[in-house]
Enzyme design. Structure first.
Site, short mmCIF file in Angstrom:
data_model
loop_
_atom_site.label_atom_id
_atom_site.label_comp_id
_atom_site.label_asym_id
_atom_site.label_seq_id
_atom_site.Cartn_x
_atom_site.Cartn_y
_atom_site.Cartn_z
N ASP A 126 106.39 33.42 31.09
CA ASP A 126 107.58 32.82 31.69
C ASP A 126 108.17 33.84 32.66
O ASP A 126 109.00 34.66 32.28
CB ASP A 126 108.62 32.49 30.63
CG ASP A 126 108.19 31.38 29.69
OD1 ASP A 126 108.23 30.22 30.10
OD2 ASP A 126 107.82 31.69 28.54
N ARG A 134 109.82 38.04 32.06
CA ARG A 134 109.23 38.86 30.99
C ARG A 134 108.76 40.21 31.53
O ARG A 134 108.71 41.19 30.81
CB ARG A 134 108.05 38.13 30.34
CG ARG A 134 108.31 36.70 29.94
CD ARG A 134 109.49 36.52 29.02
NE ARG A 134 109.61 35.14 28.58
CZ ARG A 134 110.70 34.63 28.02
NH1 ARG A 134 111.78 35.36 27.86
NH2 ARG A 134 110.73 33.36 27.64
N ARG A 199 118.77 29.41 36.01
CA ARG A 199 117.36 29.01 36.06
C ARG A 199 117.11 27.83 37.00
O ARG A 199 115.94 27.52 37.26
CB ARG A 199 116.88 28.66 34.65
CG ARG A 199 117.03 29.80 33.66
CD ARG A 199 116.73 29.35 32.25
NE ARG A 199 115.32 29.09 32.04
CZ ARG A 199 114.83 28.53 30.94
NH1 ARG A 199 115.65 28.13 29.97
NH2 ARG A 199 113.53 28.33 30.82
N LYS A 229 109.07 22.34 34.58
CA LYS A 229 109.77 22.17 33.30
C LYS A 229 111.27 21.97 33.54
O LYS A 229 111.77 22.36 34.59
CB LYS A 229 109.51 23.37 32.38
CG LYS A 229 110.00 24.72 32.92
CD LYS A 229 109.57 25.86 32.00
CE LYS A 229 110.15 27.17 32.45
NZ LYS A 229 109.68 28.29 31.64
N HIS A 230 111.95 21.27 32.61
CA HIS A 230 111.56 20.78 31.29
C HIS A 230 111.71 19.26 31.32
O HIS A 230 112.83 18.76 31.41
CB HIS A 230 112.43 21.35 30.20
CG HIS A 230 112.51 22.84 30.19
ND1 HIS A 230 113.33 23.56 31.06
CD2 HIS A 230 111.88 23.76 29.43
CE1 HIS A 230 113.21 24.85 30.82
NE2 HIS A 230 112.33 25.01 29.83
N HIS A 242 116.58 25.76 21.91
CA HIS A 242 116.03 26.85 21.11
C HIS A 242 116.71 26.89 19.74
O HIS A 242 116.11 27.33 18.75
CB HIS A 242 116.26 28.20 21.80
CG HIS A 242 115.44 28.40 23.03
ND1 HIS A 242 115.85 27.95 24.26
CD2 HIS A 242 114.24 28.99 23.22
CE1 HIS A 242 114.94 28.28 25.16
NE2 HIS A 242 113.96 28.89 24.56
N ASP A 312 106.91 22.44 25.02
CA ASP A 312 107.66 23.68 24.83
C ASP A 312 107.30 24.18 23.43
O ASP A 312 106.60 23.50 22.66
CB ASP A 312 109.16 23.40 24.98
CG ASP A 312 109.93 24.61 25.49
OD1 ASP A 312 109.41 25.74 25.36
OD2 ASP A 312 111.04 24.45 26.03
#
Length: 395
Positions: A126, A134, A199, A229-230, A242, A312
């Site tokens: 990601d 990351r 994002r 996404k998403h 999450h 996901d």
């Protein structure tokens, strides 16, 4: 536990990686591991069902190196995993002991992972830019900017150059799949998981599609697949999937589909990731990842997408608080998901590969998942991987 027959097949006949795909093995003759350049076998009909199932998993794992005979090493070499997804440590989410700490370390890890697989291995990350990256500058990687920043500037040349640099970094460090861009609309400025983390490019679907297209084209020039996404939209949510169930019924609007429609029509959609959002107007019983009405009905039939659909993470709160892993896998695949993501971060399952293979074999045998769904998913995944082998993919 595996039955004796299946345990013997999965542990012994797989030899090393994809060797079991060779006609010699299927005919009972001894074969040796090839040292040739990786290719994809032309005839999927010869694949055992177990191997097709293995291609349907994108696995996370702990560790900065690939240790011999570790669960992830076995998942790749013995079972033929379709891919892996790498993470860095995230104290806020309680994620430690992960895979990305420094440039040299990362390059060594991705090289080892790809060498362990006889088929092309998806190595995913990601790397959206900004907050969700990351490969962070504090580890020694180039700094990135967020989608929100690029959308506010609204200069396609800036998005192109920024994405070009990001994609070049991923290419340099061995990735071939970026689980980005986010095409959620920033319709709720207080959204804790999309807008708050910068994002989204914009609340304007046309602007989102335009900037996402530049992001994707830059990746394609570096032979890196991307993922929208998403689906069918997380930007209007009030909560973070999450952490638990996210109901967008009161907030979701059909214009959240527009970036998908635009990018699919332009041939710029490699893969679509589902959201763990719940919308009773679309499906009164299931979140999008487990919803046939959402995936088969809207994405496949209404928007005309026939590529890979990826879930996901199936261990996110929105799923595991309401479904067992076994139920989630069954419902996701029947809904139309082709590639299952198991991040394996907060809840680590070292046996997730053999466990999932056995689960799906049993579900097919019991008639609860049609064998054709496994065939269909593996065909889509292999067709997508085939594009990685074509240098001309520079859309």
């Amino acid at each position: 536990m595996f039955s004796c027959t299946r345990r013997t097949f999965l542990q012994n006949s797989a030899l090393t990686g994809a060797s079991l795909l060779l006609p010699g093995l299927l005919g009972g003759c001894a074969v040796t591991r090839s040292t040739a350049v990786k290719t994809l076998p032309p005839d999927l009909q010869s694949w055992p069902l177990e191997r097709k199932i293995a291609q349907m998993l994108l696995l996370g794992f702990p560790g900065e190196t690939l240790e011999p005979d570790s669960p992830i090493d076995q998942a790749i070499r013995r079972y033929g995993a379709g891919g892996v997804v790498l993470f860095d440590n995230n104290i806020d989410l309680g994620v430690t002991g992960r895979n990305i700490t420094a440039p040299a370390q990362l390059k060594q890890l991705t090289t080892a992972l790809q060498q362990a697989s006889e088929l092309p291995l998806l190595i995913a990350v990601d790397q959206e830019g900004g907050v969700v990256a990351r490969l962070k500058d504090r580890y020694g990687f180039p700094a990135t900017v967020s989608a929100k920043y690029l959308g506010q500037q609204n200069r396609l040349d800036l998005t192109r150059s920024s994405s070009e640099n990001l994609a070049a970094t991923l290419d340099e460090y061995g990735f071939n799949l970026n689980l980005a861009p986010v095409v959620d609309l920033a319709t709720n400025p207080d959204n804790p998981v999309i807008a708050f983390k910068e994002r989204s490019f914009s609340a304007d679907p046309a602007l989102v599609a335009a900037h996402a297209a530049e992001f994707i084209k830059s990746h394609h020039r570096h032979h890196i697949l991307t993922c929208l996404k998403h689906f069918p939209g997380h930007g209007s949510s009030r909560d973070d999937s999450h952490l638990g169930l996210v109901d967008v019924t009161r907030y979701w609007h059909e214009n959240e589909l527009q970036p998908y429609r635009d990018l699919i029509s332009q041939g710029l959609c490699d893969m679509v990731m589902t959201a763990h959002t719940f919308n009773t107007a679309i499906d009164p019983d299931h979140p999008a990842t487990l919803s046939r009405a959402t995936i088969d009905g809207i994405l496949r039939k209404q928007l005309g997408f026939d590529g890979v659909v990826v879930s996901d993470d199936l261990y996110m709160g929105a799923i595991i608080q309401h479904y067992s892993y076994e139920t989630a896998v069954e419902k996701a695949i029947n809904a139309g998901v082709d590639l299952l993501v198991v991040a394996n971060d907060k809840l680590y399952s070292p046996d997730i590969m053999p466990r999932t293979i056995e689960l799906l074999l049993n579900l097919v045998q019991q008639g609860r998942i049609p064998r054709e769904r496994i065939e269909q998913a593996s065909r889509r995944i292999i067709a997508m991987k085939q594009r990685l082998l074509k240098p001309g993919n520079t859309a």
